[in-house]
Motif scaffolding. Structure first.
Motif, PDB file in Angstrom:
ATOM      1  N   PRO A  85       0.927  -1.237   0.127  1.00 15.99           N
ATOM      2  CA  PRO A  85      -0.120   0.168  -0.067  1.00 15.99           C
ATOM      3  C   PRO A  85       0.917   1.402  -0.004  1.00 15.99           C
ATOM      4  CG  PRO A  85      -1.084  -1.654   1.447  1.00 15.99           C
ATOM      5  CD  PRO A  85       0.263  -2.258   1.204  1.00 15.99           C
ATOM      6  N   GLN A  86       0.477   2.246  -0.930  1.00 17.34           N
ATOM      7  CA  GLN A  86       1.188   3.459  -1.109  1.00 17.34           C
ATOM      8  C   GLN A  86       1.140   4.303   0.518  1.00 17.34           C
ATOM      9  OE1 GLN A  86      -0.114   5.613  -4.445  1.00 17.34           O
ATOM     10  NE2 GLN A  86       1.315   4.272  -5.614  1.00 17.34           N
ATOM     11  N   VAL A  87       2.547   4.837   0.483  1.00 18.08           N
ATOM     12  CA  VAL A  87       2.717   5.716   1.739  1.00 18.08           C
ATOM     13  C   VAL A  87       3.662   6.870   1.099  1.00 18.08           C
ATOM     14  CG1 VAL A  87       2.637   3.901   3.409  1.00 18.08           C
ATOM     15  CG2 VAL A  87       4.862   4.544   2.546  1.00 18.08           C
ATOM     16  N   LEU A  88       3.665   7.954   1.894  1.00 21.94           N
ATOM     17  CA  LEU A  88       4.685   8.773   1.751  1.00 21.94           C
ATOM     18  C   LEU A  88       5.993   8.506   1.618  1.00 21.94           C
ATOM     19  CD1 LEU A  88       5.119  11.962   0.690  1.00 21.94           C
ATOM     20  CD2 LEU A  88       5.100  12.338   3.076  1.00 21.94           C
ATOM     21  N   CYS A  89       6.521   8.569   0.478  1.00 18.83           N
ATOM     22  CA  CYS A  89       8.247   7.995   0.159  1.00 18.83           C
ATOM     23  C   CYS A  89       8.772   9.354  -0.170  1.00 18.83           C
ATOM     24  CB  CYS A  89       8.198   7.070  -0.646  1.00 18.83           C
ATOM     25  SG  CYS A  89       7.482   5.406  -0.396  1.00 18.83           S
ATOM     26  N   HIS A  90      10.207   9.290   0.289  1.00 18.57           N
ATOM     27  CA  HIS A  90      10.891  10.363  -0.189  1.00 18.57           C
ATOM     28  C   HIS A  90      11.412  10.359  -1.516  1.00 18.57           C
ATOM     29  CE1 HIS A  90      14.704  12.866  -0.109  1.00 18.57           C
ATOM     30  NE2 HIS A  90      14.292  13.555   1.029  1.00 18.57           N
ATOM     31  N   ILE A  91      11.721   9.324  -2.176  1.00 16.40           N
ATOM     32  CA  ILE A  91      12.164   9.171  -3.558  1.00 16.40           C
ATOM     33  C   ILE A  91      13.450   9.500  -3.785  1.00 16.40           C
ATOM     34  CG2 ILE A  91      11.655   9.266  -5.934  1.00 16.40           C
ATOM     35  CD1 ILE A  91       9.218   7.887  -4.412  1.00 16.40           C
ATOM     36  N   ASP A  92      13.964  10.450  -3.446  1.00 18.75           N
ATOM     37  CA  ASP A  92      15.406  10.906  -3.525  1.00 18.75           C
ATOM     38  C   ASP A  92      16.151  10.426  -2.133  1.00 18.75           C
ATOM     39  OD1 ASP A  92      17.404  12.292  -4.802  1.00 18.75           O
ATOM     40  OD2 ASP A  92      17.067  14.105  -4.092  1.00 18.75           O
ATOM     41  N   ALA A  93      16.234   9.430  -1.806  1.00 15.34           N
ATOM     42  CA  ALA A  93      16.601   8.760  -0.407  1.00 15.34           C
ATOM     43  C   ALA A  93      18.033   8.654  -0.748  1.00 15.34           C
ATOM     44  CB  ALA A  93      15.900   7.619   0.041  1.00 15.34           C
ATOM     45  N   ASN A  94      18.818   9.611  -1.097  1.00 18.29           N
ATOM     46  CA  ASN A  94      20.225   9.934  -1.107  1.00 18.29           C
ATOM     47  C   ASN A  94      20.807   9.880   0.103  1.00 18.29           C
ATOM     48  OD1 ASN A  94      22.787  10.400  -1.754  1.00 18.29           O
ATOM     49  ND2 ASN A  94      22.309  12.107  -3.329  1.00 18.29           N
ATOM     50  N   PRO A  95      21.910   9.194   0.440  1.00 16.48           N
ATOM     51  CA  PRO A  95      22.409   9.199   1.576  1.00 16.48           C
ATOM     52  C   PRO A  95      23.104  10.703   1.945  1.00 16.48           C
ATOM     53  CG  PRO A  95      23.559   7.459   0.630  1.00 16.48           C
ATOM     54  CD  PRO A  95      22.653   8.068  -0.371  1.00 16.48           C
ATOM     55  N   ASP A  96      23.094  11.591   0.823  1.00 16.74           N
ATOM     56  CA  ASP A  96      23.593  13.002   1.109  1.00 16.74           C
ATOM     57  C   ASP A  96      22.277  13.644   1.928  1.00 16.74           C
ATOM     58  OD1 ASP A  96      26.092  12.847   0.269  1.00 16.74           O
ATOM     59  OD2 ASP A  96      25.796  13.494  -1.578  1.00 16.74           O
ATOM     60  N   ASN A  97      21.046  13.058   1.565  1.00 12.83           N
ATOM     61  CA  ASN A  97      20.044  13.972   2.138  1.00 12.83           C
ATOM     62  C   ASN A  97      19.579  13.512   3.435  1.00 12.83           C
ATOM     63  OD1 ASN A  97      19.399  15.612  -0.003  1.00 12.83           O
ATOM     64  ND2 ASN A  97      18.296  13.638  -1.164  1.00 12.83           N
ATOM     65  N   PHE A  98      20.553  12.739   4.085  1.00  9.23           N
ATOM     66  CA  PHE A  98      20.236  12.335   5.560  1.00  9.23           C
ATOM     67  C   PHE A  98      21.552  12.959   6.249  1.00  9.23           C
ATOM     68  CE2 PHE A  98      18.407   8.839   3.426  1.00  9.23           C
ATOM     69  CZ  PHE A  98      17.259   8.360   4.331  1.00  9.23           C
ATOM     70  N   VAL A  99      21.060  13.982   7.105  1.00  5.84           N
ATOM     71  CA  VAL A  99      22.166  14.809   7.629  1.00  5.84           C
ATOM     72  C   VAL A  99      22.267  14.681   9.058  1.00  5.84           C
ATOM     73  CG1 VAL A  99      22.481  17.315   7.866  1.00  5.84           C
ATOM     74  CG2 VAL A  99      21.794  16.252   5.673  1.00  5.84           C
ATOM     75  N   PHE A 100      23.324  14.538   9.857  1.00  7.87           N
ATOM     76  CA  PHE A 100      23.343  14.624  11.282  1.00  7.87           C
ATOM     77  C   PHE A 100      23.708  15.912  11.622  1.00  7.87           C
ATOM     78  CE2 PHE A 100      24.022  10.032   9.872  1.00  7.87           C
ATOM     79  CZ  PHE A 100      23.285   9.440  11.079  1.00  7.87           C
ATOM     80  N   ASP A 101      23.348  16.455  12.849  1.00  6.92           N
ATOM     81  CA  ASP A 101      23.715  17.810  13.270  1.00  6.92           C
ATOM     82  C   ASP A 101      24.761  17.739  14.229  1.00  6.92           C
ATOM     83  OD1 ASP A 101      22.540  17.298  15.522  1.00  6.92           O
ATOM     84  OD2 ASP A 101      20.871  18.846  15.238  1.00  6.92           O
ATOM     85  N   ARG A 102      25.264  18.837  14.778  1.00  5.87           N
ATOM     86  CA  ARG A 102      26.444  18.714  15.838  1.00  5.87           C
ATOM     87  C   ARG A 102      25.947  18.102  17.065  1.00  5.87           C
ATOM     88  NH1 ARG A 102      25.692  25.102  17.639  1.00  5.87           N
ATOM     89  NH2 ARG A 102      26.928  25.415  15.866  1.00  5.87           N
ATOM     90  N   ASN A 103      24.435  17.672  17.372  1.00  5.83           N
ATOM     91  CA  ASN A 103      24.047  17.010  18.630  1.00  5.83           C
ATOM     92  C   ASN A 103      23.872  15.464  18.115  1.00  5.83           C
ATOM     93  OD1 ASN A 103      24.031  19.252  20.312  1.00  5.83           O
ATOM     94  ND2 ASN A 103      22.292  20.109  19.493  1.00  5.83           N
ATOM     95  N   ASP A 104      24.235  15.273  16.966  1.00  6.38           N
ATOM     96  CA  ASP A 104      23.886  13.875  16.287  1.00  6.38           C
ATOM     97  C   ASP A 104      22.472  13.657  16.005  1.00  6.38           C
ATOM     98  OD1 ASP A 104      25.295  11.525  15.496  1.00  6.38           O
ATOM     99  OD2 ASP A 104      24.573  10.334  17.179  1.00  6.38           O
ATOM    100  N   HIS A 105      21.705  14.558  16.176  1.00  6.66           N
ATOM    101  CA  HIS A 105      20.103  14.433  15.600  1.00  6.66           C
ATOM    102  C   HIS A 105      20.216  14.273  14.002  1.00  6.66           C
ATOM    103  CE1 HIS A 105      15.865  15.046  15.794  1.00  6.66           C
ATOM    104  NE2 HIS A 105      16.121  15.782  14.715  1.00  6.66           N
ATOM    105  N   LEU A 106      19.330  13.576  13.629  1.00  6.38           N
ATOM    106  CA  LEU A 106      19.428  12.986  12.253  1.00  6.38           C
ATOM    107  C   LEU A 106      18.099  13.624  11.553  1.00  6.38           C
ATOM    108  CD1 LEU A 106      20.355  11.459   9.831  1.00  6.38           C
ATOM    109  CD2 LEU A 106      18.726   9.428  10.669  1.00  6.38           C
ATOM    110  N   TYR A 107      18.437  14.341  10.228  1.00 11.45           N
ATOM    111  CA  TYR A 107      17.141  14.930   9.574  1.00 11.45           C
ATOM    112  C   TYR A 107      17.226  14.352   8.374  1.00 11.45           C
ATOM    113  CZ  TYR A 107      17.754  18.921  12.952  1.00 11.45           C
ATOM    114  OH  TYR A 107      17.660  19.756  13.796  1.00 11.45           O
ATOM    115  N   LEU A 108      16.153  14.329   7.456  1.00 10.77           N
ATOM    116  CA  LEU A 108      15.846  13.968   6.130  1.00 10.77           C
ATOM    117  C   LEU A 108      15.570  15.140   5.360  1.00 10.77           C
ATOM    118  CD1 LEU A 108      15.765  11.794   3.876  1.00 10.77           C
ATOM    119  CD2 LEU A 108      13.561  10.936   4.696  1.00 10.77           C
ATOM    120  N   ILE A 109      16.195  15.638   4.532  1.00 12.63           N
ATOM    121  CA  ILE A 109      16.119  16.722   3.914  1.00 12.63           C
ATOM    122  C   ILE A 109      15.708  16.572   2.437  1.00 12.63           C
ATOM    123  CG2 ILE A 109      17.372  17.846   5.604  1.00 12.63           C
ATOM    124  CD1 ILE A 109      19.659  18.234   3.260  1.00 12.63           C
ATOM    125  N   ASP A 110      15.176  17.882   1.737  1.00 12.00           N
ATOM    126  CA  ASP A 110      15.196  17.802   0.313  1.00 12.00           C
ATOM    127  C   ASP A 110      14.235  16.819  -0.171  1.00 12.00           C
ATOM    128  OD1 ASP A 110      16.977  19.881   0.289  1.00 12.00           O
ATOM    129  OD2 ASP A 110      18.728  18.646  -0.340  1.00 12.00           O
TER     130      ASP A 110
END
Length: 584
Positions: A458-483
């Motif tokens: 079943p379809q769900v919201l997908c990022h599609i552009d799930a490039n490792p570069d779009n997974f970003v860790f900040d200074r506090n090791d918090h993970l973001y998924l961007i773009d």
């Protein structure tokens, strides 16, 4: 005649008829002016009334510069965001384009033979041919090489010529009706970016390590012999790939000896317009300061141009050009869509995704997003690094992020239709694929479609552009998924395949990724389906690369890798399915 004597001759021809006025205009002491005048009188160039003699007038005739070369091919990355709309040579200061001011200053000293080397937005300079009778030289490699290559293209015109960049504004005319020895212009401003210093005698000395040198301004005069020598040096330099990444001044460095004399100019006599902020500082009312991106920032952050500081271009991405800046102690990123993105991305759909994700702690904070042109203003993630595809601890966290997304319940009104997108990208390139066996590979990928459809979740919201570069860790090791430009409703397994082919994983790594996402609970059919997605998505991005290459962008091994995924994994899955059918 040395440079100091020439300064006296120039002032005499400009109407300065007393030693005191000459001293005021040159900055030399009165005693030094008296000494130089005496030297010129002994050479019979000047009489006792400070008038040029017949020999002095003849000297002017035989030492008149003949031509000029203006370098205006570069992209001017530091001029972001202005360079999205206008090349830097045409930026206006006090209502006058920089390059037109240079041309007028050259005309004022009798130089009409002017060659301009153009490249980026070359069409914008075409009007100068009719208005000022200049000649254009086109540099087709302006994106690849520094201005050494531009000057090489103009090497036939170097003798008795000025060389000047297009992005400098001079308070007073830096050119003259009379020249003798070749020279290079330095500023008396000391900088860490220069390894040279001009001595009192005009020679240029290499400074010791850790010292500050005189700022290199970029203008030079080349007499006939220096012009011939430089042309030969450039001819040799362009045969060296390393030299092509240098500025033209590098050929003046002869094993630590600078080949030209140095001429100094006061730091407040000119302005180098190399960045948005430099243009703002010299002319706050310049029409080029108010471009689309800056108007967005002013409104979104409730500020004006004075509050926007430290603008820096970010590395060009595959799709966009971006820059970051500071405001009120915080940093931001302004995205400006790149070439051809209007064809590739539905900005309204991207806007809808960000509206759905609004307030989510694991996406970037967006302050502005235009659903029509794709301009996006977001918070800069401080001290961040992109996920490393070789670091499986980080990859494990990325897969956990994808599972979280896929089980979030987020919904948008559009889907990502994989095979329709393949067909769409094929149509954009407007010519047959460069790959000889494309038709056979495309046929195999098409034969995977029923299998993918039969086993799609079943379809769900997908990022599609799930490039490792779009997974970003900040200074506090918090993970973001961007773009989220390509995001839409789809089978969640497509994101796993996308991550793998972006990371250019081999099969063992892809299997490890699948096991990581499914936490060791992936059945054989799902695994084969992810392989099939790898094939179809590889063909998708292979076509995307071919289209972007038609716009002049090249993605190196990435484009070949995507085609290999299409070719190898389509065969792998079809063979597996055939074996299954045979066993049945």
């Amino acid at each position: 005649m040395n440079i100091e004597q020439l300064d006296i001759m120039r002032n005499l021809t400009a109407g300065q008829q007393t030693q005191r006025t000459i001293a005021r205009h040159t900055g030399y002491s009165l005693g030094k002016v008296n000494r130089l005048v005496t030297e010129l009188q002994k050479q019979d160039y000047v009489d006792s009334s400070l008038q040029l003699t017949a020999a002095g007038k003849q000297y002017l005739v035989t030492h008149h510069p003949q031509r000029a070369i203006i370098l205006a091919a570069g992209y001017g990355m530091r001029m972001v965001p202005i360079n999205m709309e206008e090349p830097k040579g045409l930026l206006e200061v006090n209502g006058e384009p920089l390059i037109e001011r240079l041309i007028k200053q050259l005309h004022a000293v009798g130089i009409d033979d002017i060659h301009i080397v153009v490249g980026f937005m070359k069409e914008h300079y075409e009007y100068l041919i009719d208005q000022y009778h200049v000649k254009l030289i086109v540099n087709t490699h302006y994106e690849d090489y520094k201005n050494l290559y531009s000057l090489y293209l103009a090497r036939l015109f170097l003798a008795d010529s000025y060389v000047a960049p297009c992005d400098i504004w001079f308070k007073n005319n830096p050119f003259s009706r009379i020249e003798d020895q070749s020279w290079y212009l330095f500023s008396n401003h000391q900088t860490n970016d220069s390894a040279w210093r001009v001595t009192n005698r005009g020679t240029v000395k290499r400074i010791s390590k850790g010292s500050r040198g005189d700022q290199m301004v970029g203008i030079a005069y080349l007499n006939e012999s220096s012009g011939r020598l430089l042309a030969k040096l450039l001819q040799v330099a362009v045969g060296n790939e390393l030299m092509l990444s240098q500025f033209w001044e590098q050929v003046l460095n002869d094993n630590g000896r600078f080949l030209l004399k140095g001429r100094l100019i006061a730091d407040d006599d000119f302005n180098e317009i190399n960045s948005y902020e430099q243009l703002r500082d010299i002319d706050f009312n310049s029409i080029h300061l108010q471009n689309k991106a800056m108007r967005v920032i002013e409104k979104a952050l409730d500020t004006d141009l004075r509050g926007i500081k430290n603008i820096r271009v970010l590395k060009k991405g595959m799709t966009n050009r971006s820059f970051f800046f500071e405001h009120d102690g915080h940093r931001y990123i302004m995205r400006i869509p790149g070439e051809g993105t209007g064809e590739l991305i539905n900005r309204q759909e991207e806007y809808d995704v960000y509206q759905e994700l609004q307030g989510t702690a694991w996406t970037e904070r967006v302050f502005y997003l235009n659903p029509r042109n794709g301009y996006k203003l977001s918070a800069f993630i401080e001290d961040a690094h992109n996920a490393r595809a070789s670091n499986w601890d980080e990859v494990t966290r990325c897969m956990a992020m994808l599972r979280k997304l896929h089980h979030s319940g987020f919904k948008v009104g559009h889907a990502f239709h994989l095979y329709d997108q393949i067909k769409f990208y094929e149509s954009l390139r407007k010519e047959p694929s460069a790959y000889r066996d494309y038709a056979a590979v495309k046929d195999r990928v098409d034969r995977l479609r029923p299998f993918i459809s039969q086993h799609a979740k079943p379809q769900v919201l997908c990022h599609i552009d799930a490039n490792p570069d779009n997974f970003v860790f900040d200074r506090n090791d918090h993970l973001y998924l961007i773009d989220w430009e390509y995001a839409g409703m789809q089978d969640p397994d497509i994101d796993v395949a996308m991550f793998a082919i972006y990371a250019m994983y081999d099969r063992s790594q892809l299997d490890k990724l699948i096991d990581t996402y499914y936490q060791g609970q992936c059945d054989r059919t799902t695994r084969l389906k992810i392989y099939a997605y790898a094939a179809a998505c590889g063909l998708l991005w292979s076509n995307w690369c071919e289209y972007k290459q038609s716009l002049g962008l090249d993605f190196g091994e990435y484009s070949l890798a995507q085609y290999r995924y299409a070719k190898e994994y389509s065969s792998l899955v079809l063979d597996a399915l055939e074996e299954d059918n045979a066993q049945d």
